[in-house]
Design a protein around this motif. Structure first.
Motif, PDB file in Angstrom:
ATOM      1  N   GLN A 132       0.833  -1.203   0.000  1.00 52.15           N
ATOM      2  CA  GLN A 132       0.000   0.000   0.000  1.00 52.15           C
ATOM      3  C   GLN A 132       0.863   1.247   0.000  1.00 52.15           C
ATOM      4  N   LEU A 133       2.013   1.169  -0.645  1.00 51.87           N
ATOM      5  CA  LEU A 133       2.919   2.306  -0.714  1.00 51.87           C
ATOM      6  C   LEU A 133       2.352   3.329  -1.685  1.00 51.87           C
ATOM      7  N   SER A 134       2.583   4.600  -1.397  1.00 51.35           N
ATOM      8  CA  SER A 134       2.100   5.654  -2.284  1.00 51.35           C
ATOM      9  C   SER A 134       3.024   6.857  -2.183  1.00 51.35           C
ATOM     10  N   SER A 135       3.317   7.409  -3.313  1.00 53.91           N
ATOM     11  CA  SER A 135       4.115   8.624  -3.401  1.00 53.91           C
ATOM     12  C   SER A 135       4.444   8.843  -4.865  1.00 53.91           C
ATOM     13  N   THR A 136       5.062   9.963  -5.122  1.00 54.75           N
ATOM     14  CA  THR A 136       5.674  10.093  -6.428  1.00 54.75           C
ATOM     15  C   THR A 136       6.995   9.353  -6.331  1.00 54.75           C
ATOM     16  N   LEU A 137       7.432   8.813  -7.432  1.00 56.36           N
ATOM     17  CA  LEU A 137       8.703   8.091  -7.408  1.00 56.36           C
ATOM     18  C   LEU A 137       9.832   9.093  -7.214  1.00 56.36           C
ATOM     19  N   PRO A 138      10.648   8.888  -6.203  1.00 56.46           N
ATOM     20  CA  PRO A 138      11.733   9.844  -5.942  1.00 56.46           C
ATOM     21  C   PRO A 138      12.795   9.772  -7.034  1.00 56.46           C
ATOM     22  N   PRO A 139      13.379  10.915  -7.396  1.00 52.80           N
ATOM     23  CA  PRO A 139      14.404  10.920  -8.445  1.00 52.80           C
ATOM     24  C   PRO A 139      15.578   9.992  -8.149  1.00 52.80           C
ATOM     25  N   GLY A 140      15.860   9.761  -6.864  1.00 54.44           N
ATOM     26  CA  GLY A 140      16.992   8.923  -6.488  1.00 54.44           C
ATOM     27  C   GLY A 140      16.880   7.492  -6.963  1.00 54.44           C
ATOM     28  N   ILE A 141      15.678   7.038  -7.279  1.00 56.85           N
ATOM     29  CA  ILE A 141      15.518   5.646  -7.713  1.00 56.85           C
ATOM     30  C   ILE A 141      16.255   5.408  -9.032  1.00 56.85           C
ATOM     31  N   GLY A 142      16.403   6.445  -9.820  1.00 60.19           N
ATOM     32  CA  GLY A 142      17.147   6.325 -11.065  1.00 60.19           C
ATOM     33  C   GLY A 142      18.651   6.360 -10.890  1.00 60.19           C
ATOM     34  N   LYS A 143      19.111   6.536  -9.668  1.00 60.38           N
ATOM     35  CA  LYS A 143      20.545   6.599  -9.380  1.00 60.38           C
ATOM     36  C   LYS A 143      21.087   5.312  -8.778  1.00 60.38           C
ATOM     37  N   LEU A 144      20.255   4.296  -8.715  1.00 59.17           N
ATOM     38  CA  LEU A 144      20.677   3.016  -8.132  1.00 59.17           C
ATOM     39  C   LEU A 144      21.469   2.241  -9.177  1.00 59.17           C
ATOM     40  N   GLU A 145      22.743   2.522  -9.271  1.00 55.35           N
ATOM     41  CA  GLU A 145      23.585   1.966 -10.323  1.00 55.35           C
ATOM     42  C   GLU A 145      23.746   0.457 -10.254  1.00 55.35           C
ATOM     43  N   SER A 146      23.613  -0.133  -9.090  1.00 54.01           N
ATOM     44  CA  SER A 146      23.782  -1.578  -8.953  1.00 54.01           C
ATOM     45  C   SER A 146      22.490  -2.350  -9.185  1.00 54.01           C
ATOM     46  N   LEU A 147      21.364  -1.653  -9.298  1.00 52.48           N
ATOM     47  CA  LEU A 147      20.058  -2.292  -9.376  1.00 52.48           C
ATOM     48  C   LEU A 147      19.929  -3.182 -10.612  1.00 52.48           C
ATOM     49  N   ARG A 148      19.493  -4.424 -10.393  1.00 51.08           N
ATOM     50  CA  ARG A 148      19.284  -5.393 -11.471  1.00 51.08           C
ATOM     51  C   ARG A 148      17.835  -5.857 -11.565  1.00 51.08           C
ATOM     52  N   ASN A 149      17.085  -5.687 -10.477  1.00 46.48           N
ATOM     53  CA  ASN A 149      15.700  -6.134 -10.445  1.00 46.48           C
ATOM     54  C   ASN A 149      14.882  -5.108  -9.667  1.00 46.48           C
ATOM     55  N   LEU A 150      13.807  -4.613 -10.279  1.00 51.44           N
ATOM     56  CA  LEU A 150      12.962  -3.609  -9.651  1.00 51.44           C
ATOM     57  C   LEU A 150      11.509  -4.001  -9.845  1.00 51.44           C
ATOM     58  N   SER A 151      10.751  -4.116  -8.748  1.00 49.46           N
ATOM     59  CA  SER A 151       9.332  -4.429  -8.832  1.00 49.46           C
ATOM     60  C   SER A 151       8.573  -3.516  -7.885  1.00 49.46           C
ATOM     61  N   LEU A 152       7.764  -2.635  -8.483  1.00 49.22           N
ATOM     62  CA  LEU A 152       6.988  -1.658  -7.729  1.00 49.22           C
ATOM     63  C   LEU A 152       5.487  -1.826  -7.950  1.00 49.22           C
ATOM     64  N   ALA A 153       5.075  -2.799  -8.759  1.00 44.67           N
ATOM     65  CA  ALA A 153       3.680  -2.977  -9.156  1.00 44.67           C
ATOM     66  C   ALA A 153       2.772  -3.209  -7.956  1.00 44.67           C
ATOM     67  N   GLY A 154       1.484  -2.881  -8.128  1.00 42.98           N
ATOM     68  CA  GLY A 154       0.506  -3.152  -7.090  1.00 42.98           C
ATOM     69  C   GLY A 154       0.557  -2.185  -5.922  1.00 42.98           C
ATOM     70  N   ASN A 155       1.047  -0.977  -6.161  1.00 45.81           N
ATOM     71  CA  ASN A 155       1.069   0.088  -5.167  1.00 45.81           C
ATOM     72  C   ASN A 155       0.383   1.309  -5.775  1.00 45.81           C
ATOM     73  N   ASN A 156       0.475   2.431  -5.138  1.00 47.24           N
ATOM     74  CA  ASN A 156      -0.153   3.658  -5.634  1.00 47.24           C
ATOM     75  C   ASN A 156       0.893   4.723  -5.941  1.00 47.24           C
ATOM     76  N   PHE A 157       1.900   4.352  -6.722  1.00 47.49           N
ATOM     77  CA  PHE A 157       2.945   5.296  -7.085  1.00 47.49           C
ATOM     78  C   PHE A 157       2.490   6.148  -8.260  1.00 47.49           C
ATOM     79  N   SER A 158       3.067   7.320  -8.355  1.00 48.62           N
ATOM     80  CA  SER A 158       2.827   8.177  -9.508  1.00 48.62           C
ATOM     81  C   SER A 158       4.163   8.732  -9.976  1.00 48.62           C
ATOM     82  N   GLY A 159       4.172   9.250 -11.182  1.00 48.46           N
ATOM     83  CA  GLY A 159       5.382   9.827 -11.731  1.00 48.46           C
ATOM     84  C   GLY A 159       6.150   8.806 -12.539  1.00 48.46           C
ATOM     85  N   SER A 160       7.346   9.176 -12.889  1.00 45.83           N
ATOM     86  CA  SER A 160       8.190   8.301 -13.697  1.00 45.83           C
ATOM     87  C   SER A 160       9.575   8.229 -13.089  1.00 45.83           C
ATOM     88  N   ILE A 161      10.307   7.241 -13.520  1.00 51.65           N
ATOM     89  CA  ILE A 161      11.690   7.090 -13.072  1.00 51.65           C
ATOM     90  C   ILE A 161      12.546   7.941 -14.004  1.00 51.65           C
TER      91      ILE A 161
END
Length: 176
Positions: A132-161
């Motif tokens: 039940q997470l909700s927010s705009t996606l923080p800009p920092g999520i695009g700075k996760l250089e080591s990230l290989r797997n990202l799953s945010l589905a099924g929440n109430n996020f808005s915005g873009s990465i």
């Protein structure tokens, strides 16, 4: 003379307790802070095992359910499908400097993705889907250089990465 003996006893006590893993590390303090936000743990998986009395000799709580250690550091927090209800402050996980995997899918966790998510430098796997997470996606999520797997589905996020710096994420296409 007495003051010197008292001082030596104090130093020896501190050394003994720190070598026995009794002084909480930054990792343990972060996990205990997250635990405070848990309102319901129907299985007792977290609330019954996360306590300061069950810390391993190296200071990492690998005996805590859902915690994976690498040496003396927390490398993974895996709390999927537990029916947890929580108001989570996910920013506390930035204190886990060696955190590679954060997975809390299919619970009832509310809160936001923290602005400091870009500080999770070691994070390779992030799955907070179906909560039940909700927010705009923080800009920092695009700075996760080591990230290989990202799953945010099924929440109430808005915005873009924005400002994606995760080439491995798009090459392996492990994101939802």
């Amino acid at each position: 003379m007495i003051n010197m003996k008292l001082f030596r006893l104090l130093v020896l006590s501190l050394f003994f307790f720190s070598s026995m893993g009794q002084l909480p590390s930054q990792d343990i303090l972060a996990l205990l802070e997250f635990k405070k936000g848990i309102k319901n743990d129907p299985t007792g998986f977290v609330l019954q095992s996360w306590n300061e009395e069950s810390i391993d000799f190296n200071g990492c709580p690998s005996s805590w359910n859902g915690i994976v250690c690498n040496g003396g550091n927390v490398a993974g927090v895996v709390l999927d499908n537990l029916g947890l209800s929580a108001v989570a402050d996910l920013s506390v996980f930035s204190n886990l400097t060696m955190l590679v995997k954060l997975s809390m899918s299919n619970n009832s966790i509310s809160g936001i993705l923290p602005d400091n998510i870009g500080d999770f430098k070691s994070l390779e796997f992030l799955d907070v889907s179906d909560n039940q997470l909700s927010s705009t996606l923080p800009p920092g999520i695009g700075k996760l250089e080591s990230l290989r797997n990202l799953s945010l589905a099924g929440n109430n996020f808005s915005g873009s990465i924005t400002w994606i710096q995760c080439p491995d994420l798009f090459q392996s296409s492990h994101w939802t």
